[in-house]
Design a protein around this motif. Sequence first.
Motif, short mmCIF file in Angstrom:
data_model
loop_
_atom_site.label_atom_id
_atom_site.label_comp_id
_atom_site.label_asym_id
_atom_site.label_seq_id
_atom_site.Cartn_x
_atom_site.Cartn_y
_atom_site.Cartn_z
N PHE A 1 0.83 -1.27 0.25
CA PHE A 1 0.11 0.00 0.35
C PHE A 1 0.70 1.02 0.10
O PHE A 1 2.05 2.08 -0.06
CB PHE A 1 -0.71 0.27 1.59
CG PHE A 1 -1.71 -1.06 1.45
CD1 PHE A 1 -3.02 -1.43 0.40
CD2 PHE A 1 -1.32 -2.22 2.35
CE1 PHE A 1 -3.90 -2.30 0.66
CE2 PHE A 1 -2.01 -3.87 2.14
CZ PHE A 1 -3.23 -3.70 1.81
N ALA B 1 -3.16 1.76 6.13
CA ALA B 1 -3.90 0.75 4.93
C ALA B 1 -2.69 -0.80 5.48
O ALA B 1 -3.24 -1.83 6.04
CB ALA B 1 -3.67 0.72 3.62
N ARG C 1 -4.03 -2.20 -4.36
CA ARG C 1 -5.00 -1.42 -4.07
C ARG C 1 -4.58 0.05 -4.41
O ARG C 1 -4.28 0.68 -3.25
CB ARG C 1 -5.95 -1.55 -2.84
CG ARG C 1 -7.42 -0.61 -3.76
CD ARG C 1 -8.44 -1.08 -2.10
NE ARG C 1 -9.75 -0.47 -2.69
CZ ARG C 1 -10.41 -0.94 -2.19
NH1 ARG C 1 -11.23 -1.75 -0.82
NH2 ARG C 1 -11.53 -0.22 -1.92
N TYR D 1 -5.29 4.14 0.27
CA TYR D 1 -4.86 3.48 -1.09
C TYR D 1 -5.17 5.36 -1.86
O TYR D 1 -4.38 4.80 -2.97
CB TYR D 1 -6.18 3.09 -1.42
CG TYR D 1 -6.29 1.59 0.03
CD1 TYR D 1 -5.78 1.33 0.13
CD2 TYR D 1 -8.27 1.89 0.26
CE1 TYR D 1 -6.03 0.03 0.65
CE2 TYR D 1 -8.47 0.60 0.88
CZ TYR D 1 -7.81 -0.21 1.58
OH TYR D 1 -8.14 -0.73 2.19
#
Length: 428
Positions: A196, A201, A375, A383
């Motif tokens: 990430f 995250a 992501r 993100y």
Amino acid sequence: LMKLCITYAISKGVNVMVTSLPSERASEFGGIHLNRLVPFPENLPVRAMAESALSSLSRDPVSCQSLQLLDVLFVEEISMVSAELWSALDLVFRQICQKEVPMAGKLIIATGDFRQLPPPRGTLLMVSSTLFVNFSLTTLSHFVRMISVEGQRLLNLMAHHPLTETDIAEIVHIISENCTFRSHWSEVDEAALRVFSKKKAEENEFSAMVSRVQAANIQSFSISSKEEVCTTGLSGWRAAPLHVTVRLNNIVLEPVSLFVYQNAPLRITANIRELNVSQGQFCIAREYNEQLGSLRVMVAPPGHRSFPLLDANTGLYNFRDWTEITLIPRVGLTRQVRVGGISFSCRRNQFPVRNYVASTIHKIMGDTVSLLATRFSSVEDEYKIWAKQQVYVVVVGYVIIRRVGYVICKMLFSFALSRIIFQLFKKC
């Protein structure tokens, strides 16, 4: 190519040393971590770093002499070295060798990829005059880690400056057509490293992993660290308050809470000479002995980032070429912290490993990972990405682009990545 150059230099009888800021990378070439070559402190101005290193070397005549006798210094991943750290290294060599020429006249052969992220602290060496005045630069065009034709085309496109809208559309198309998409993290292979842009995250994914292991009733242990603080030199250590623990979380690699279970993926956090392991090496937990306070792990060869293959007959992992070691908690380096105008020393006592189920993009620079999931988002804060180099790093370290998974709806992904790349790449 680097190994060929090293072999050739040794065959000519010259004194050679190999170093790198990522210590595991140095180990792959039979070298040593840059901070073991020259012991630099952290977060100091250039001259203060050099003076501190020279003071340490004055008490280590063997290391000092090895630097004086050195003919050729090979530097792997020089792009991760800041301009400030390189300047301090230059000052140390000049003083040690008593020669007022760059790096005391030593031959420096270095490799690096300046299209990746800049060093976390300091100035990118590429924008320093040092690189252009003292080095002869050569561009290498043969891909080593990226063997996929589509992946090679993708990296070449990302190197274009400036990027056209056609380039951006092709980048999105290549990623969309060559990556595996999943609608939820539960559908992602457990062996995949989650990567990430932000630490938040990464922390969320670690919590999710803990929940999955506990829900499966797998025997596990949560091992808490112990923090100590001292305000009077190096004696009188006592338990540290919570705010010190929080500060240490941001400056040390050892975790405040280590979660272990059989076959948990871990990563070494320190160079441990007596065990012959380097910071960053991948390892797998085998057994935690609560009574003895020890942790038995299998350590992968340097540069290896995947679980071993399963034996077809026994169904067990084949740990050929891996090394078994037993770890105990150790006191990490003493750190100097200033809070409310008061300076004090603090340190953490923990096993020299951390969980390796998730990572930030910065931490995987220079790594080669066989399976990765990530992501990107243009709207969800945890993100979001903010530099074009982050996209580059995610792709550059992986052998086959089809193994990189993006956990998000494909149509939404294409839209989000188009916006991200357009915003990031067009302004660079």
